[in-house]
Enzyme design. Structure first.
Site, PDB file in Angstrom:
ATOM      1  N   CYS A 186       0.811  -1.217   0.000  1.00 42.04           N
ATOM      2  CA  CYS A 186       0.000   0.000   0.000  1.00 42.04           C
ATOM      3  C   CYS A 186       0.848   1.274   0.000  1.00 42.04           C
ATOM      4  O   CYS A 186       0.325   2.362  -0.255  1.00 42.04           O
ATOM      5  CB  CYS A 186      -0.948  -0.003   1.189  1.00 42.04           C
ATOM      6  SG  CYS A 186      -1.964  -1.499   1.287  1.00 42.04           S
ATOM      7  N   HIS A 229      -3.751   6.959   2.217  1.00 46.01           N
ATOM      8  CA  HIS A 229      -4.139   5.645   1.699  1.00 46.01           C
ATOM      9  C   HIS A 229      -5.538   5.322   2.190  1.00 46.01           C
ATOM     10  O   HIS A 229      -5.855   5.489   3.375  1.00 46.01           O
ATOM     11  CB  HIS A 229      -3.139   4.583   2.159  1.00 46.01           C
ATOM     12  CG  HIS A 229      -3.602   3.184   1.935  1.00 46.01           C
ATOM     13  ND1 HIS A 229      -4.049   2.736   0.717  1.00 46.01           N
ATOM     14  CD2 HIS A 229      -3.701   2.121   2.788  1.00 46.01           C
ATOM     15  CE1 HIS A 229      -4.397   1.460   0.815  1.00 46.01           C
ATOM     16  NE2 HIS A 229      -4.201   1.077   2.064  1.00 46.01           N
ATOM     17  N   ASN A 241     -10.283  -0.297  -0.846  1.00 45.68           N
ATOM     18  CA  ASN A 241      -8.832  -0.245  -0.651  1.00 45.68           C
ATOM     19  C   ASN A 241      -8.170  -0.794  -1.908  1.00 45.68           C
ATOM     20  O   ASN A 241      -8.338  -1.960  -2.247  1.00 45.68           O
ATOM     21  CB  ASN A 241      -8.481  -1.089   0.584  1.00 45.68           C
ATOM     22  CG  ASN A 241      -6.992  -1.130   0.882  1.00 45.68           C
ATOM     23  OD1 ASN A 241      -6.159  -0.834   0.025  1.00 45.68           O
ATOM     24  ND2 ASN A 241      -6.651  -1.514   2.100  1.00 45.68           N
TER      25      ASN A 241
END
Length: 320
Positions: free
Chosen positions: A111, A247, A277
């Site tokens: 990520c 994020h 996500n």
């Protein structure tokens, strides 16, 4: 000289999958997912690939920046879900857009992949080796999810985001990144096991496994500390920051970071309600969304922050 973002682009798959859609194939509900995560829908690929989405995002970023493929010196893609072990997604992008003068490679930082790519590009540009770079975060996470694991698969989506960066008088003001491999096993996806004439293993593919509580604890402590560090290094205060583009992992993480920084939630734009996500792609997709909405004005101070598997994190302060 500094590294300045001069253009952004993104690409999402056509297929929209809502929480209600998922409730028809597993024991879950829109209320359960949205109340805990802030996610209401995500995009999942059907025909699209990681490389194809990356190419579209790259072309949109170059158009937004007003640069041609021949001006691109460097291409870096943050991804853990490339279509091939080799060639890299970056090399596929290079071939597709005709950036024949560019050096291209991928970065695996989960990520934090886009943030790591940004920092690498910044180092290249500051040394004068290259002048213009194309950096991306791109993921097809749906192919590494166990769609029988309702606690994990509902969180993730697919997509790609890109930015063109160039040496300029303003831009990236400060950067922080880090890794904590001692806690890396709280978020894993195992690769193929060895299978040769002397070692026999079933040729099977692993799926993503996550200890959500541990990831949450990591994020809500590490991210605020990282952001404070870069803001201070830039000679600014939290109050000076116009937007925090984090994020998009979970709305509760974003709310907790805002609270710990004592910053209004209005400064934390989100895309996870309609994207979920998307690992390395989350930050550049969000940045492109707020850029195309006209929310970013010259001189604004922006924080970008990615965090996740590894465990890894990266934060930056930049002047738009």
């Amino acid at each position: 000289m500094r590294t300045r973002i001069i253009g952004t682009g993104s690409c999402l798959p056509e297929m929209v999958v809502t929480n209600d859609d998922l409730s028809k194939i597993m024991d879950t509900s829109d209320e359960w997912i949205s109340s805990r995560t802030g996610i209401r829908e995500r995009r999942l690929v059907k025909e699209e690939t990681t490389a194809a989405m990356s190419v579209t995002a790259a072309e949109r970023a170059m158009k937004n920046a007003g640069v041609s493929p021949q001006e691109i010196d460097l291409i870096i893609v943050g991804t853990i879900t490339g279509d091939y072990v080799t060639p890299s997604t970056a090399c596929e992008v290079q071939a597709a857009i005709g950036a024949d003068k560019a050096v291209a490679f991928d970065v695996n930082a989960a990520c934090s992949g886009f943030m790591f790519a940004l920092h690498i590009a910044d180092a290249y540009l500051k040394t004068g080796i290259y002048r213009t770079a194309l950096i991306l975060g791109a993921e097809t996470l749906s192919k590494i999810m166990d769609w029988n694991d309702r606690s994990t698969c509902v969180l993730f989506g697919d997509g790609a985001g890109a930015a063109v960066v160039r040496s300029d008088e303003t831009g990236l003001l400060a950067y922080d990144q880090g890794s904590d491999g001692t806690r890396g096993k709280v978020l894993t996806c195992q690769n193929r096991k060895n299978n040769n004439p002397f070692v026999k293993n079933p040729i099977a593919f692993s799926y993503t496994q996550m200890d959500g509580q541990e990831v949450y604890k990591f994020a809500v402590t590490t991210v605020p500390a990282s952001i404070r560090k870069v803001v201070e290094a830039a000679g600014l205060t939290i109050e000076d920051i116009d937007y925090f583009a984090l994020h998009q992992a979970n709305i509760r993480i974003i709310q907790s970071v805002a609270k710990r920084l004592k910053a209004p939630e209005e400064k934390f734009p989100t895309s996870l309600d309609h994207c979920g996500n998307i690992s390395a792609a989350s930050v550049p997709i969000l940045l492109d969304e707020i850029n195309r909405k006209g929310l970013l004005k010259p001189g604004m101070k922006i924080v970008l922050s990615g965090f996740g598997g590894g465990l890894t994190w990266g934060s930056a302060v930049l002047e738009w």
